[in-house]
Structure formats: C-alpha cells, structure tokens
Design a protein around this motif. Structure first.
Motif, mmCIF file in Angstrom:
data_model
loop_
_atom_site.group_PDB
_atom_site.id
_atom_site.type_symbol
_atom_site.label_atom_id
_atom_site.label_comp_id
_atom_site.label_asym_id
_atom_site.label_seq_id
_atom_site.Cartn_x
_atom_site.Cartn_y
_atom_site.Cartn_z
ATOM 1 N N LEU A 37 35.375 42.302 4.947
ATOM 2 C CA LEU A 37 34.593 43.426 6.383
ATOM 3 C C LEU A 37 34.963 42.554 7.342
ATOM 4 O O LEU A 37 35.724 41.325 6.970
ATOM 5 N N TYR A 38 35.649 43.009 8.086
ATOM 6 C CA TYR A 38 36.305 42.717 9.417
ATOM 7 C C TYR A 38 35.579 43.258 10.836
ATOM 8 O O TYR A 38 34.896 43.396 10.664
ATOM 9 N N GLY A 39 35.440 42.164 11.644
ATOM 10 C CA GLY A 39 34.522 42.138 12.988
ATOM 11 C C GLY A 39 35.386 42.640 14.036
ATOM 12 O O GLY A 39 34.636 41.770 15.039
ATOM 13 N N GLY A 72 30.403 52.686 13.807
ATOM 14 C CA GLY A 72 29.650 54.484 13.538
ATOM 15 C C GLY A 72 28.471 53.412 12.946
ATOM 16 O O GLY A 72 27.348 52.929 12.638
ATOM 17 N N LEU A 73 28.711 51.987 12.588
ATOM 18 C CA LEU A 73 27.482 50.799 11.776
ATOM 19 C C LEU A 73 26.106 50.802 13.380
ATOM 20 O O LEU A 73 27.310 50.089 14.198
ATOM 21 N N PRO A 74 25.063 51.639 13.433
ATOM 22 C CA PRO A 74 24.082 50.970 14.210
ATOM 23 C C PRO A 74 24.219 49.377 14.091
ATOM 24 O O PRO A 74 23.853 48.659 13.427
ATOM 25 N N LEU A 75 23.961 48.631 15.549
ATOM 26 C CA LEU A 75 22.992 47.735 15.934
ATOM 27 C C LEU A 75 21.693 47.526 14.565
ATOM 28 O O LEU A 75 21.005 48.080 14.251
ATOM 29 N N ALA A 76 21.506 46.243 14.604
ATOM 30 C CA ALA A 76 20.743 46.484 12.902
ATOM 31 C C ALA A 76 19.255 46.467 14.118
ATOM 32 O O ALA A 76 18.927 46.399 14.918
ATOM 33 N N ASP A 77 18.083 47.307 13.313
ATOM 34 C CA ASP A 77 17.163 47.358 13.593
ATOM 35 C C ASP A 77 16.916 49.105 14.659
ATOM 36 O O ASP A 77 15.602 49.519 15.117
ATOM 37 N N MET A 114 30.768 41.612 13.597
ATOM 38 C CA MET A 114 30.329 41.249 12.711
ATOM 39 C C MET A 114 29.212 40.705 12.125
ATOM 40 O O MET A 114 29.031 40.018 10.330
ATOM 41 N N LYS A 115 28.437 40.263 12.961
ATOM 42 C CA LYS A 115 27.368 39.268 12.304
ATOM 43 C C LYS A 115 26.409 40.679 12.458
ATOM 44 O O LYS A 115 25.771 40.759 11.405
ATOM 45 N N THR A 116 26.579 42.165 12.619
ATOM 46 C CA THR A 116 25.458 42.974 12.855
ATOM 47 C C THR A 116 25.889 43.391 10.865
ATOM 48 O O THR A 116 25.204 43.515 10.686
ATOM 49 N N GLN A 117 27.444 43.264 10.727
ATOM 50 C CA GLN A 117 27.118 44.007 9.710
ATOM 51 C C GLN A 117 26.250 42.553 8.373
ATOM 52 O O GLN A 117 26.285 43.707 7.805
#
Length: 238
Positions: A37-39, A72-77, A114-117
């Motif tokens: 994973l990269y940030g 394309g990964l959304p923010l958590a929640d 990074m934190k979102t992943q």
C-alpha cells in the motif's frame, strides 16, 4: 503447576508455550503473498515508486505481490463497505500473508490517503481477523530531510491491527532526488536499506505464516469462548 499458586487462572484453559508447538507438519509451499500500500495520488508519487521498487525486489526473492491503487477509494464511512474499491482492498488483505505500508510524511504525519486505506481494513470480518498474525514492513518518503514520524505512526497502527511488524524500516529523505528520469531508484544507501527491509519481511513471513494461529492464540479468548459456550449449553429452553 499448583493451581493454588494461581487462583485467578483456569487450569483447563492454561497452555504453557513450548517450542515443539511451533513445529509445522506440512509447511506451505506457495510463494509468500505480500500486499503493498502507498499513500499518495500524485502522478509522480514517490511512495508509489518506492513500493514498485519494493515489489520488484520481493518478486526477485520469490514472493507473490499485489499493489493496491487507492485512487477512487472513498473516505472511511463515506460509502458502504460494499463499494467496489473497499471490496478490492479487503479481498487483497485477506489474500495476503504480509504487507508493506509506505506513506509520504505530510505535516509531520502519514497522509490521509494512507490512513483511509488502513481505516477500511477491519479488525474482524465475521470470524476472520484479516490482519492478525500477518507480517508488516513500514516505510516512508520525505520531501526534505530524513524523518521517522510516519513510520512511527504506521508501527502503532500495525500493533493495533495485531500484525507482526518487522524491526527494520526505511525512510527516504529528499525522495525527488533518489529517482531517475525513468522513475527507477538510483543506487544509494537508501536503496540498500529497502533491500534489507524486503529481505527481512520475506524471512519473517516464511517464519510466521504457518504458525500464525498458534502465535495469536490467547488465554483470554479461550476463556471467553469457553464461557460463551457454557452459556449456550446451559441456557433454559424457551
């Protein structure tokens, strides 16, 4: 053991660690499965370039690697867990036996990307704990002088996710100076350190992956499971 010396202990659930219990009768023969994973979402993302160099090294060491693209990964929640990018990430995490996390340092910390992943990776999925007992290597890239703020934070998260975070780590200062026009890392002590980290990660993964269940087996959870079973067995019929 004299039970009277340990009155708070359930002797039926107590299991003293022993070296023979670490023996693996049928070791895995597939290649170590490592997720990277990269940030950063920049077109020329140095954390991505470091991860790509790491993946090449891991492949040369016999590992099977996957790199997750966080675009394309959304923010958590912000979206349901059924979102395709969330499912892709979680499927890769479950597939993996170890991980590499590499973040830029921004404002003295890891990036939100990074934190979102990591936030989308749950501690448990039903009866499965997708990160527990898996290995982890942490790295960071810096825009200026060398720092270790991001890798220190990643280590805390790795512990929280119950991962076996290897001792070695990498921090690349002035990362923009460490890559050539073809986006390949130049020879340097920083490159050599990444080789060291990946070598150590593969070794730890080979050591841990077939022993993960035993290494993560805990007295408190055995006790909790026994108590829950007893309640179910002894409850009155309704």
């Amino acid at each position: 053991m004299n039970p009277k010396d340990l009155p708070n202990l359930d002797p039926e659930l107590f299991d003293a660690p022993a070296s023979h219990k670490l023996h693996v009768a049928s070791p895995s023969d597939h290649r170590p499965r490592l997720l990277l994973l990269y940030g950063s979402l920049r077109e020329r993302s140095f954390s991505r370039l470091v991860v790509e160099e790491a993946a090449r090294l891991l492949s040369a060491m016999g590992a099977d690697t996957r790199i997750f693209d966080p675009r394309g990964l959304p923010l958590a929640d912000a979206e349901d867990a059924s979102h395709p990018k969330v499912q892709e990430l979680r499927d890769l995490v479950q597939w993996s036996e170890g991980m590499v996390w590499c973040s830029p340092e921004r404002h003295g910390a890891m990036t939100g990307i990074m934190k979102t992943q990591i936030d989308w990776i749950p501690l448990s999925l039903g009866a499965v704990r997708p990160t527990q007992g898996k290995t982890l290597a942490v790295m960071q890239v810096c825009g200026g002088s060398q720092s270790f703020n991001a890798v220190n934070q990643l280590r805390v998260l790795g512990r929280w996710m119950r991962m076996v975070t290897i001792p070695n780590q990498s921090s690349v200062p002035k990362a923009f100076m460490e890559f050539d026009d073809n986006n390949r890392m130049k020879p340097s002590a920083y490159y050599d350190r990444i080789v060291d980290v990946m070598e150590e990660l593969v070794k730890f993964t080979l050591l841990v992956r077939d022993r993960s269940d035993y290494l993560t087996d805990r007295y408190s959870e055995r006790k909790e499971s026994a108590e829950e079973l007893s309640k179910r067995v002894n409850q009155r019929s309704i």
